[in-house]
Design a protein around this motif. Structure first.
Motif, PDB file in Angstrom:
ATOM      1  N   LEU A  30       0.992  -1.009   0.056  1.00 50.33           N
ATOM      2  CA  LEU A  30       0.016   0.084  -0.135  1.00 50.33           C
ATOM      3  C   LEU A  30       1.096   1.338   0.075  1.00 50.33           C
ATOM      4  O   LEU A  30       0.550   2.248  -0.752  1.00 50.33           O
ATOM      5  CB  LEU A  30      -0.910   0.047   1.132  1.00 50.33           C
ATOM      6  CG  LEU A  30      -2.100  -1.147   1.207  1.00 50.33           C
ATOM      7  CD1 LEU A  30      -2.690  -1.071   2.656  1.00 50.33           C
ATOM      8  CD2 LEU A  30      -2.946  -0.901   0.276  1.00 50.33           C
ATOM      9  N   MET A  31       2.042   1.404   0.869  1.00 48.15           N
ATOM     10  CA  MET A  31       2.869   2.384   0.973  1.00 48.15           C
ATOM     11  C   MET A  31       3.470   2.568  -0.563  1.00 48.15           C
ATOM     12  O   MET A  31       3.437   3.810  -0.948  1.00 48.15           O
ATOM     13  CB  MET A  31       3.897   2.218   1.795  1.00 48.15           C
ATOM     14  CG  MET A  31       5.116   3.384   2.098  1.00 48.15           C
ATOM     15  SD  MET A  31       6.348   3.011   1.095  1.00 48.15           S
ATOM     16  CE  MET A  31       7.093   1.759   1.749  1.00 48.15           C
ATOM     17  N   ILE A  32       4.106   1.594  -1.064  1.00 47.22           N
ATOM     18  CA  ILE A  32       4.459   1.765  -2.572  1.00 47.22           C
ATOM     19  C   ILE A  32       3.517   2.456  -3.624  1.00 47.22           C
ATOM     20  O   ILE A  32       3.703   3.483  -4.409  1.00 47.22           O
ATOM     21  CB  ILE A  32       5.114   0.530  -3.058  1.00 47.22           C
ATOM     22  CG1 ILE A  32       6.185  -0.021  -2.204  1.00 47.22           C
ATOM     23  CG2 ILE A  32       5.337   0.507  -4.408  1.00 47.22           C
ATOM     24  CD1 ILE A  32       6.784  -1.434  -2.568  1.00 47.22           C
ATOM     25  N   GLU A  36       3.645   5.821  -5.411  1.00 46.02           N
ATOM     26  CA  GLU A  36       3.629   5.858  -7.020  1.00 46.02           C
ATOM     27  C   GLU A  36       2.246   6.740  -7.370  1.00 46.02           C
ATOM     28  O   GLU A  36       2.390   7.709  -8.436  1.00 46.02           O
ATOM     29  CB  GLU A  36       3.090   4.520  -7.421  1.00 46.02           C
ATOM     30  CG  GLU A  36       4.338   3.715  -7.528  1.00 46.02           C
ATOM     31  CD  GLU A  36       3.979   2.163  -7.906  1.00 46.02           C
ATOM     32  OE1 GLU A  36       4.972   1.417  -8.344  1.00 46.02           O
ATOM     33  OE2 GLU A  36       2.854   1.740  -7.571  1.00 46.02           O
ATOM     34  N   THR A  37       1.321   6.954  -6.710  1.00 42.66           N
ATOM     35  CA  THR A  37       0.111   7.552  -7.091  1.00 42.66           C
ATOM     36  C   THR A  37      -0.113   8.791  -6.424  1.00 42.66           C
ATOM     37  O   THR A  37      -0.921   9.549  -6.949  1.00 42.66           O
ATOM     38  CB  THR A  37      -1.032   6.640  -6.827  1.00 42.66           C
ATOM     39  OG1 THR A  37      -1.266   6.486  -5.585  1.00 42.66           O
ATOM     40  CG2 THR A  37      -1.099   5.220  -7.692  1.00 42.66           C
ATOM     41  N   GLY A  38       0.333   8.978  -5.090  1.00 41.27           N
ATOM     42  CA  GLY A  38       0.034  10.133  -4.261  1.00 41.27           C
ATOM     43  C   GLY A  38      -1.158  10.097  -3.517  1.00 41.27           C
ATOM     44  O   GLY A  38      -1.618  11.163  -3.235  1.00 41.27           O
ATOM     45  N   LYS A 107       1.899  15.147   2.993  1.00 39.09           N
ATOM     46  CA  LYS A 107       2.699  16.441   2.816  1.00 39.09           C
ATOM     47  C   LYS A 107       2.526  16.833   1.410  1.00 39.09           C
ATOM     48  O   LYS A 107       2.683  17.933   1.095  1.00 39.09           O
ATOM     49  CB  LYS A 107       3.409  16.728   3.802  1.00 39.09           C
ATOM     50  CG  LYS A 107       3.377  16.426   5.236  1.00 39.09           C
ATOM     51  CD  LYS A 107       4.841  16.583   6.018  1.00 39.09           C
ATOM     52  CE  LYS A 107       4.813  16.500   7.460  1.00 39.09           C
ATOM     53  NZ  LYS A 107       4.033  17.573   8.118  1.00 39.09           N
ATOM     54  N   LEU A 108       2.808  15.816   0.772  1.00 35.25           N
ATOM     55  CA  LEU A 108       3.308  16.019  -0.833  1.00 35.25           C
ATOM     56  C   LEU A 108       2.090  15.859  -1.813  1.00 35.25           C
ATOM     57  O   LEU A 108       2.107  16.147  -2.945  1.00 35.25           O
ATOM     58  CB  LEU A 108       4.401  15.089  -1.081  1.00 35.25           C
ATOM     59  CG  LEU A 108       5.845  15.254  -0.604  1.00 35.25           C
ATOM     60  CD1 LEU A 108       6.605  13.872  -0.856  1.00 35.25           C
ATOM     61  CD2 LEU A 108       6.388  16.369  -1.311  1.00 35.25           C
ATOM     62  N   THR A 109       0.881  15.880  -1.132  1.00 31.62           N
ATOM     63  CA  THR A 109      -0.444  15.802  -2.098  1.00 31.62           C
ATOM     64  C   THR A 109      -0.487  16.894  -2.818  1.00 31.62           C
ATOM     65  O   THR A 109      -0.374  18.072  -2.666  1.00 31.62           O
ATOM     66  CB  THR A 109      -1.522  15.604  -1.193  1.00 31.62           C
ATOM     67  OG1 THR A 109      -1.419  14.406  -0.350  1.00 31.62           O
ATOM     68  CG2 THR A 109      -2.809  15.386  -1.969  1.00 31.62           C
ATOM     69  N   ILE A 121      10.908   4.853  -5.929  1.00 31.48           N
ATOM     70  CA  ILE A 121      10.006   3.851  -6.052  1.00 31.48           C
ATOM     71  C   ILE A 121      10.649   2.600  -6.220  1.00 31.48           C
ATOM     72  O   ILE A 121      10.594   1.442  -5.444  1.00 31.48           O
ATOM     73  CB  ILE A 121       9.177   3.923  -7.223  1.00 31.48           C
ATOM     74  CG1 ILE A 121       8.278   5.332  -7.113  1.00 31.48           C
ATOM     75  CG2 ILE A 121       8.163   2.898  -7.493  1.00 31.48           C
ATOM     76  CD1 ILE A 121       7.104   5.225  -6.047  1.00 31.48           C
ATOM     77  N   LYS A 122      11.977   2.638  -7.162  1.00 33.51           N
ATOM     78  CA  LYS A 122      12.594   1.250  -7.074  1.00 33.51           C
ATOM     79  C   LYS A 122      13.298   0.977  -5.729  1.00 33.51           C
ATOM     80  O   LYS A 122      13.490  -0.222  -5.441  1.00 33.51           O
ATOM     81  CB  LYS A 122      13.778   1.528  -8.115  1.00 33.51           C
ATOM     82  CG  LYS A 122      13.396   1.537  -9.543  1.00 33.51           C
ATOM     83  CD  LYS A 122      14.548   1.738 -10.413  1.00 33.51           C
ATOM     84  CE  LYS A 122      14.020   1.707 -11.902  1.00 33.51           C
ATOM     85  NZ  LYS A 122      15.097   2.127 -12.842  1.00 33.51           N
TER      86      LYS A 122
END
Length: 217
Positions: A30-32, A36-38, A107-109, A121-122
């Motif tokens: 879920l975190m990944i 990926e999607t924000g 915070k980055l939304t 991501i990698k």
């Protein structure tokens, strides 16, 4: 406690540890996806799931201590129990750091992510693979796999160094990217720590099997 009952209690400990591991794996997935999607929804779910891990840690710890205090286990049993106690501490920290990462996702939304996000991501995918391999080594009592997984933390460290360089370069080139860069640097650091905690778990998996505790961090 008769031996059969003791072994049944020990098996229940193993099952609880595997449940804890599977729960963390799902939180990692879920975190990944949140990275990926924000997605603020996914990030919030990961943060809320941390309570499940905390409860599992407390339950397993209580069961382990009860067995040590009340049953005075023999050496081989004590090795099993103490290794589980060590593992759940690191697993709980991994869950905490997944939640910490998702705090920064929130915070980055709405922000436009820089190109080096692909490396983050990698890195996240790599540490997730480490966790999955660690749990597999525990299930199959495969000390060699646990050791090789621990050594693969070097890959996570290499990602962290590369990401750090890219973030510094981007912030120097555009001061407007500093806030985003700092948040992403913290995320990368949490991922690096997840790799370290996974390495610790691998060390205790190997110890449980071989009786020899080696450090790979």
């Amino acid at each position: 406690m008769p031996r059969a009952e003791f072994e049944k209690a020990l098996q229940e400990l193993h099952e609880q540890l595997l449940k804890m591991g599977a729960t963390i794996e799902h939180s990692m997935d879920l975190m990944i996806k949140a990275l990926e999607t924000g997605s603020s929804e996914l990030a919030t779910e990961v943060i809320e799931r941390d309570d499940i891990i905390d409860d599992l840690e407390a339950s397993i710890e209580t069961a382990c201590l009860d067995m040590i205090i009340k049953q005075q286990p023999v050496a081989s049993d004590l090795r099993e129990i103490t290794s589980i106690l060590k593992m759940i501490t690191d697993l709980e920290r991994i869950s905490d750091q997944c939640a910490d990462i998702c705090e920064y996702v929130l915070k980055l939304t709405g922000e436009q992510m820089p190109e080096y996000m692909r490396l983050i991501i990698k890195m996240a995918q790599h540490v997730k693979q480490m966790i999955s391999a660690t749990i597999d080594s525990y299930v199959h009592q495969d000390a060699d796999k646990a050791i090789q997984t621990a050594k693969s933390d070097d890959v996570a460290d290499d990602y962290f160094e590369q990401i750090t360089g890219e973030i510094i370069q981007s912030m120097e080139g555009d001061p407007a990217l500093r806030r985003i860069g700092i948040y992403l640097l913290l995320i990368a650091k949490y991922l690096e720590r997840i790799g370290d905690h996974t390495t610790n778990v691998c060390e205790w998996v190997a110890y449980r099997i071989t009786g020899d505790h080696q450090l790979y961090n």
